[in-house]
Every structure is written in C-alpha cells, then in structure tokens.
Scaffold this motif. Structure first.
Motif, mmCIF file in Angstrom:
data_model
loop_
_atom_site.group_PDB
_atom_site.id
_atom_site.type_symbol
_atom_site.label_atom_id
_atom_site.label_comp_id
_atom_site.label_asym_id
_atom_site.label_seq_id
_atom_site.Cartn_x
_atom_site.Cartn_y
_atom_site.Cartn_z
ATOM 1 N N SER A 108 0.637 -1.118 -0.376
ATOM 2 C CA SER A 108 0.005 0.231 -0.332
ATOM 3 C C SER A 108 1.111 1.376 0.075
ATOM 4 O O SER A 108 1.922 1.068 0.506
ATOM 5 C CB SER A 108 -0.711 0.357 1.345
ATOM 6 O OG SER A 108 -0.040 0.252 2.403
ATOM 7 N N GLN A 109 0.492 2.493 -0.709
ATOM 8 C CA GLN A 109 1.353 3.232 -0.356
ATOM 9 C C GLN A 109 0.460 4.681 -0.203
ATOM 10 O O GLN A 109 -1.222 5.018 -0.163
ATOM 11 C CB GLN A 109 1.134 4.013 -2.148
ATOM 12 C CG GLN A 109 2.042 5.252 -2.402
ATOM 13 C CD GLN A 109 1.345 5.497 -3.952
ATOM 14 O OE1 GLN A 109 1.501 4.436 -4.921
ATOM 15 N NE2 GLN A 109 2.362 6.088 -4.550
ATOM 16 N N GLU A 110 1.581 5.191 1.030
ATOM 17 C CA GLU A 110 0.904 6.461 1.672
ATOM 18 C C GLU A 110 0.876 8.226 0.437
ATOM 19 O O GLU A 110 1.941 8.037 0.259
ATOM 20 C CB GLU A 110 1.339 6.533 3.201
ATOM 21 C CG GLU A 110 0.689 7.900 3.635
ATOM 22 C CD GLU A 110 1.322 7.700 5.131
ATOM 23 O OE1 GLU A 110 0.849 8.696 6.187
ATOM 24 O OE2 GLU A 110 1.861 6.961 5.778
ATOM 25 N N ILE A 111 -0.367 8.508 0.825
ATOM 26 C CA ILE A 111 -0.688 9.900 0.225
ATOM 27 C C ILE A 111 -0.452 10.779 0.593
ATOM 28 O O ILE A 111 -1.673 10.432 1.461
ATOM 29 C CB ILE A 111 -1.020 9.548 -1.021
ATOM 30 C CG1 ILE A 111 -2.715 9.912 -1.098
ATOM 31 C CG2 ILE A 111 -0.297 8.049 -2.456
ATOM 32 C CD1 ILE A 111 -3.670 9.577 -2.411
ATOM 33 N N PRO A 112 -0.662 12.118 0.181
ATOM 34 C CA PRO A 112 -0.883 13.303 1.651
ATOM 35 C C PRO A 112 -3.064 13.268 0.895
ATOM 36 O O PRO A 112 -2.947 13.164 0.009
ATOM 37 C CB PRO A 112 0.272 14.462 0.681
ATOM 38 C CG PRO A 112 0.976 13.589 0.570
ATOM 39 C CD PRO A 112 0.952 12.156 -0.270
ATOM 40 N N VAL A 113 -3.222 13.598 1.545
ATOM 41 C CA VAL A 113 -4.993 13.146 1.815
ATOM 42 C C VAL A 113 -5.384 14.580 0.471
ATOM 43 O O VAL A 113 -6.271 14.265 -0.308
ATOM 44 C CB VAL A 113 -5.993 13.962 3.113
ATOM 45 C CG1 VAL A 113 -6.949 14.247 2.591
ATOM 46 C CG2 VAL A 113 -5.650 13.107 4.146
ATOM 47 N N TYR A 119 -4.737 10.347 -7.746
ATOM 48 C CA TYR A 119 -4.868 8.748 -7.474
ATOM 49 C C TYR A 119 -7.054 8.243 -7.934
ATOM 50 O O TYR A 119 -6.674 7.406 -8.733
ATOM 51 C CB TYR A 119 -4.252 8.777 -6.794
ATOM 52 C CG TYR A 119 -3.135 9.032 -6.382
ATOM 53 C CD1 TYR A 119 -2.228 8.361 -6.923
ATOM 54 C CD2 TYR A 119 -2.437 9.913 -5.871
ATOM 55 C CE1 TYR A 119 -0.280 8.588 -6.915
ATOM 56 C CE2 TYR A 119 -1.637 11.069 -5.467
ATOM 57 C CZ TYR A 119 -0.515 9.971 -6.082
ATOM 58 O OH TYR A 119 0.539 9.768 -6.136
ATOM 59 N N VAL A 120 -7.551 8.782 -7.496
ATOM 60 C CA VAL A 120 -8.997 8.433 -7.638
ATOM 61 C C VAL A 120 -10.037 8.568 -8.481
ATOM 62 O O VAL A 120 -10.905 8.399 -7.992
ATOM 63 C CB VAL A 120 -9.325 8.236 -5.938
ATOM 64 C CG1 VAL A 120 -8.489 7.421 -5.077
ATOM 65 C CG2 VAL A 120 -9.393 9.737 -5.968
ATOM 66 N N THR A 121 -9.670 9.790 -9.642
ATOM 67 C CA THR A 121 -10.867 10.843 -10.323
ATOM 68 C C THR A 121 -10.543 10.054 -11.860
ATOM 69 O O THR A 121 -9.336 9.687 -11.592
ATOM 70 C CB THR A 121 -10.516 11.387 -9.736
ATOM 71 O OG1 THR A 121 -9.807 12.135 -10.221
ATOM 72 C CG2 THR A 121 -10.436 12.035 -9.458
ATOM 73 N N LYS A 122 -11.259 11.078 -12.257
ATOM 74 C CA LYS A 122 -11.087 10.441 -14.083
ATOM 75 C C LYS A 122 -10.749 12.058 -14.161
ATOM 76 O O LYS A 122 -11.136 11.927 -15.579
ATOM 77 C CB LYS A 122 -12.068 9.891 -14.792
ATOM 78 C CG LYS A 122 -12.475 8.662 -14.332
ATOM 79 C CD LYS A 122 -13.586 7.181 -14.729
ATOM 80 C CE LYS A 122 -14.791 8.422 -14.523
ATOM 81 N NZ LYS A 122 -16.024 7.807 -14.899
ATOM 82 N N ALA A 137 -9.093 3.478 -2.066
ATOM 83 C CA ALA A 137 -8.310 4.093 -1.244
ATOM 84 C C ALA A 137 -9.104 4.727 -0.260
ATOM 85 O O ALA A 137 -9.831 4.784 -0.072
ATOM 86 C CB ALA A 137 -8.847 5.390 -1.899
ATOM 87 N N VAL A 138 -8.279 4.089 0.862
ATOM 88 C CA VAL A 138 -8.434 4.741 2.111
ATOM 89 C C VAL A 138 -7.815 6.239 3.334
ATOM 90 O O VAL A 138 -7.081 6.199 2.914
ATOM 91 C CB VAL A 138 -7.934 3.695 3.047
ATOM 92 C CG1 VAL A 138 -8.103 3.502 4.574
ATOM 93 C CG2 VAL A 138 -7.902 1.985 2.515
ATOM 94 N N VAL A 139 -8.981 6.229 3.676
ATOM 95 C CA VAL A 139 -8.758 8.049 4.285
ATOM 96 C C VAL A 139 -9.521 7.604 5.770
ATOM 97 O O VAL A 139 -10.420 7.325 6.207
ATOM 98 C CB VAL A 139 -10.220 9.309 3.515
ATOM 99 C CG1 VAL A 139 -8.873 10.682 3.967
ATOM 100 C CG2 VAL A 139 -9.257 9.169 2.056
ATOM 101 N N GLU A 140 -7.792 7.845 6.089
ATOM 102 C CA GLU A 140 -8.029 7.644 7.974
ATOM 103 C C GLU A 140 -8.626 9.891 8.357
ATOM 104 O O GLU A 140 -7.901 10.336 8.224
ATOM 105 C CB GLU A 140 -7.171 7.769 8.628
ATOM 106 C CG GLU A 140 -6.839 5.927 8.032
ATOM 107 C CD GLU A 140 -5.331 5.422 9.174
ATOM 108 O OE1 GLU A 140 -5.262 6.397 9.877
ATOM 109 O OE2 GLU A 140 -5.418 4.173 9.020
#
Length: 585
Positions: A108-113, A119-122, A137-140
């Motif tokens: 898994s790759q951690e990224i800034p919120v 990464y998650v859109t078109k 994508a997991v957001v804490e």
C-alpha cells in the motif's frame, strides 16, 4: 437500542458457547470448520467494522455529500463524473490517506490527503490511469461518524462506464447500509429503481436510506411535494418489481416492509451545507438539511448495525446447526430407524384418523342437509293438502283439518331423524373406518418397505390396528346416544299461523318459515351431538396410541444411546429456536 443490541449480542454469545460445548459431545468427528466459524463469530463482534456506502448514478453529488458529513472537503468533487475508485473513510486520529493496489504483491502507498484527486478520479488521463491500478483508497480522518468502527464508502457513479459499474456492484457484497443519492432535478429514474432493487436483494445490506441532493435547486414551496412524491414513487416502483419477480410469501417482502414502510429520506444541499460549516452558520446548516441527517444518521447506523451484526452471526450459527443436525442424523443407523418407526407410525395413524373425522363431519352435515330439504318440501305439501280440507276459518274447523297432519309429521320426522342418525353411525363405523384402516395398513407397509428392521414389527402393528378397529366397532354398537330420541318440535304453531293470516293473504310463507326453522333446530342439535360423539372416539384412539408408543419404547434399540441422540437433537432444535427468535428481532 444500545441496550437491546447488547442483550441480543449476549444471546448470540450464549448460543456460540452452548454450540461449542455440544460439538465436544457429538458421537462423530466434527468438521474443524465449525469450531473455526464459532471463533470467527466471537471475533466478529469485537473487530468487524460497519460499512456504509454512498451509491447512485454518476453526477449525483455523492462525494460532495460525504464531504459535508465529514465537515471538510476531503474527497475530490467535480460536476463531471469524477470518482473512479472505491474511497473508504475510516476513523483515525491524524488525517492521512493510503492506496491499496489491485496487485496484491504491491505494498500500500501512503499519500497526502490533498493529493487524492491525482489517484482516484478520471479528471485527467494521468489520474484515470493511476486509478485503474487501485483497489481502494483509504482515508483516515477524525470524524465522529466513523468513531465506533464505522467505515464510510464513496463509490463510482453507476451508468457512467461499464467498468465503473462493476467496481460499485462488487463493493455491494461487503456493505451493510446503502445511502442512495438522487438528484432533485432528475428524480428517480427506472435504472435507479432497478439498482435499488439489487440493493434490497443483497442479503448483507440491512438498511437503505435516500438523500435528495441539489435540494436547493427546488423552490421552497415545492420541496415537501417532491419529498412526498419520491417517497411514494420509490416505494411503489420497488414493490412493483418485487411482485413481478417473487412469490407473495417470499421473505424479501418482509425486508421491503421493514425498510420502505418507514422510509428514511432526506433532502440536502451540499453547497449550502459546506458553506454553513465554513462560516459556522447553524441556521444555514439546518436549511441545508444536514442538521437533521447528522442527528438521525447515527441512530440509523446503530439500529442497522445491531440488526446486521446479529443477523450475520445467526446465519453462520444456523449453518453450523444445520450441518451438525444432518451429520447427527446420518450417524444414527438403527437408532435413527427406530425413531422413524415410532414417530412415523403414530403420525400416520393420527393423520388418517384426522381424515376420518373430516369425512365423518362432512357425511353428517351433507346427509342432514339433504334430509332437511326433502322433509321441508314433503311436510309443506301435506300441510297444503290439509289446508284445503278446512271448511271454515274457525278454530274448531282448522284444528279438525290440521291436527292429524301436524301430529303425524311430528312423529314421522322424529322417526326419520332417529333412523338417519343410526344410519350415519353405521356408515362411519362399519364403512368409512374400515376403508381408512385398510388404507392405513397399505400405506404403512409401503412406508416400511423391505427393510427387515421394520418388517419385524409389522405383526404388532396389524394386531394394534385390529384392536383399534374392534374398539371403534364396539363403541358404535354400545353407543347409548344412538338410542336417544331427538325430539322434533314445532318452533311455532301452524294452527296459529292459519288463524292469524288475514283473508286473501297466503299462509304459504308462514308455513314454510315454521317448517324450516323447526327442521333446522333439530338438525343443528343432531349434528352437534354426532360431532361430539366422533370426537370422543378420537380421544379413545389417542389412548391406544399411547400403548403403541410404550411398546416401541421398550424395544431393545430404544436404549440409553438413543436418549443421547435425542437429547443432542433437542439441544440443537432449542438453539435453532433461539436463532429464529433473534431473526424475528
């Protein structure tokens, strides 16, 4: 609700413990998966998250809605179809995001919120390419909505692209509660309705709520009308599809009524809601619709969570109980056969005796009804003949002409009904019972088949059948009530009817009324007494059946080992009842 949930959770835990103890007592090697499954149930109550997904067609404002619930613009928003992956928001003290790849070999790759959109859109070719490799994508984020092990899931819009549809549909298998987003300007299409039906058909989803987005685009005076319209349209259209797909007694209708009879539906404006949060404007926040949903949603989650967690656990328990019950039955051999023999013989003869009672009641009723019709017409004709012999409508002349017929029919009707009753008793005891017992023996021999274990009991059963038949014949012959005289009497005086009839008026209606009421009263009394008599016969048969049961209990195969099997089956059945009671809750 929290108290009830805890009580039900304790009931499930109690079943888990009892079933675990039972598995140790089973007279066969238990499937290792059973104990593993019990451990998973215990762990489920400790660690399993409740998953709430926001779903709907593209451009319904799902991500914007979630951002207002979170209190901050965390997920990417756009007027175009933006979301391309599953985005899961879970509780975390510090905001952060990480990507779980489709390729399980990749970490898994951690990224800034704030870089989620890349990464998650078109929205760009680059982000769309990146999204194609991401499973979710997991957001804490430190939101109270997710504090108690609740995950909030944003899904790609349906009817956007086929691959996006597949991503969302696959996710449905893992969610507990669905929040369906509907655009107020395009309210509830046919495709949306079929999607909602799919949600309802999903066994894991226990609750569906609806949010009407872009609610600020509707005039204030039209908002309530729209809400009422959608509440009715959604419920009616879903029910229409279900009625075309399922039989009326299908369990899915219970789920439908649970959700749609008290439909949770909210009108919201995400633009106003976010503006209110940014400016700390509680009045605008209430106008946006988010104040209401923010108050009610936690209660809906708690209620749904209790239902789904309990229901899923009970389903697993029922699976173990069912498999254990099957395995226990397979291992019984002769003891199982003995139990089948005992219950099969008694159930079969009870069934046949029940059929006799039904046939006897029908014979009593139909025979008496035929007789009342025939007697009524015959008496009426004789009355009319005697009426023609009256010389003058004076009391003495009327009595002279009518009394012989009245007395004759009184005596004749009593004789007919007594004979009729004896005829019915004879037909039942000497004909119907013999047919029933003969059919019983034929069915019993068919049920026993050629198994020597069963056939050795056949002479005993034949002897018992003869004993029962003799008992019935003896009761029919000795029945004291068969000698009773059922007193037929006139409800009203035919003489009085003649004398009270005005000149030029027909006495026929009064005659017919008196005859019918008198015959009917007598018939009802006879029918009641005969039915009571036959009920007494059944009571005597039950006593004989007890002697058959006692005999079978003394057979060598009916030993202490059978009691062990029976006890285990009863314990399993008791646990099944506990599971059923939890299902009903």
């Amino acid at each position: 609700m929290d108290i009830t949930y805890k009580q039900n959770e304790m009931k499930v835990y109690k079943i888990v413990v009892q079933l675990g103890q039972m598995l140790k007592k089973m007279p066969f090697d238990c499937d290792p998966e059973w104990q593993k499954c019990l451990s998973e149930i215990e762990q489920q109550f400790q660690t399993r998250k409740f998953r709430m997904a926001v779903v709907g067609e593209f451009n319904r404002g799902k991500s914007s809605f979630i951002n207002v619930l979170l209190g901050k613009k965390i997920l990417p928003e756009d007027i175009r179809a933006a979301t391309a992956t599953i985005n899961r928001i879970t509780y975390g003290e510090t905001p952060k995001a990480y990507l779980i790849m489709k390729d399980a070999q990749k970490k898994s790759q951690e990224i800034p919120v704030e870089e989620l959109a890349s990464y998650v859109t078109k929205l760009t070719k680059e982000s769309e390419k990146a999204a194609s490799a991401i499973r979710e994508a997991v957001v804490e984020y430190p939101t109270m909505l997710c504090y108690n092990d609740v995950d909030l899931i944003d899904t790609p819009g349906m009817n956007d692209e086929e691959n996006m549809n597949a991503v969302t549909v696959n996710q449905l298998e893992d969610i507990d509660l669905a929040v369906v987003a509907i655009n107020a300007q395009y309210p509830y299409s046919e495709t949306e309705n079929h999607f909602v039906v799919k949600l309802l058909e999903n066994n894991n989803i226990c609750q569906i709520i609806f949010v009407i987005t872009h609610f600020d685009m509707i005039r204030d005076r039209e908002k309530q009308k729209l809400m009422n319209f959608l509440r009715s349209r959604i419920s009616d259209n879903v029910l229409k599809v279900l009625k075309n797909k399922y039989s009326p007694d299908d369990i899915i209708f219970h789920k439908y009524h649970f959700i749609f009879d008290n439909l949770h539906i909210y009108g919201v404006s995400s633009v106003s809601g976010m503006e209110a949060l940014e400016n700390n404007d509680m009045e605008l926040y209430e106008e946006s619709g988010f104040l209401q949903i923010s108050k009610e949603l936690p209660q809906v989650i708690l209620s749904s969570r209790s239902i789904n967690m309990i229901d899923n656990a009970v389903c697993l328990l029922e699976k173990i109980i069912g498999e254990c019950h099957t395995e226990l039955s397979r291992s019984k051999n002769d003891i199982q056969k003995m139990e089948k023999l005992r219950s099969g013989f008694i159930d079969l003869i009870r069934q046949l005796l029940g059929e006799l009672i039904i046939s006897a009641k029908e014979m009593v009723h139909n025979t008496l009804q035929r007789e009342i019709q025939q007697r009524e017409e015959a008496i009426l004709q004789k009355f009319l003949f005697s009426l023609g012999q009256i010389e003058a409508f004076e009391t003495e002349s009327v009595l002279r002409a009518m009394m012989p017929t009245i007395k004759q029919e009184f005596k004749g009707t009593n004789s007919v009904y007594n004979n009729l009753k004896n005829q019915i008793l004879h037909n039942v005891t000497e004909r119907s019972w013999r047919v029933i017992i003969s059919r019983f023996m034929s069915q019993l021999q068919t049920q026993l088949g050629d198994d020597p274990f069963f056939l050795r009991f056949l002479p005993t059963f034949q002897s018992q059948n003869e004993k029962i038949l003799n008992l019935l014949q003896k009761q029919g012959a000795d029945d004291k009530s068969s000698q009773d005289t059922y007193v037929f009497y006139w409800i009203d005086s035919p003489i009085k009817a003649i004398l009270n009839t005005e000149v030029n008026h027909s006495v026929l209606p009064e005659f017919r009324k008196i005859i019918h009421q008198s015959l009917n009263t007598c018939t009802v009394s006879i029918e009641r007494d005969l039915n009571t008599y036959f009920a007494g016969i059944i009571s005597e048969i039950e006593k004989e059946l007890n002697s058959v049961r006692d005999f079978l209990d003394e057979v060598p195969e009916a030993n202490e080992k059978e009691d062990v099997y029976t006890s285990l089956i009863e314990e399993l059945d008791a646990l099944q009842k506990e599971c059923n009671s939890l299902h009903k809750l």
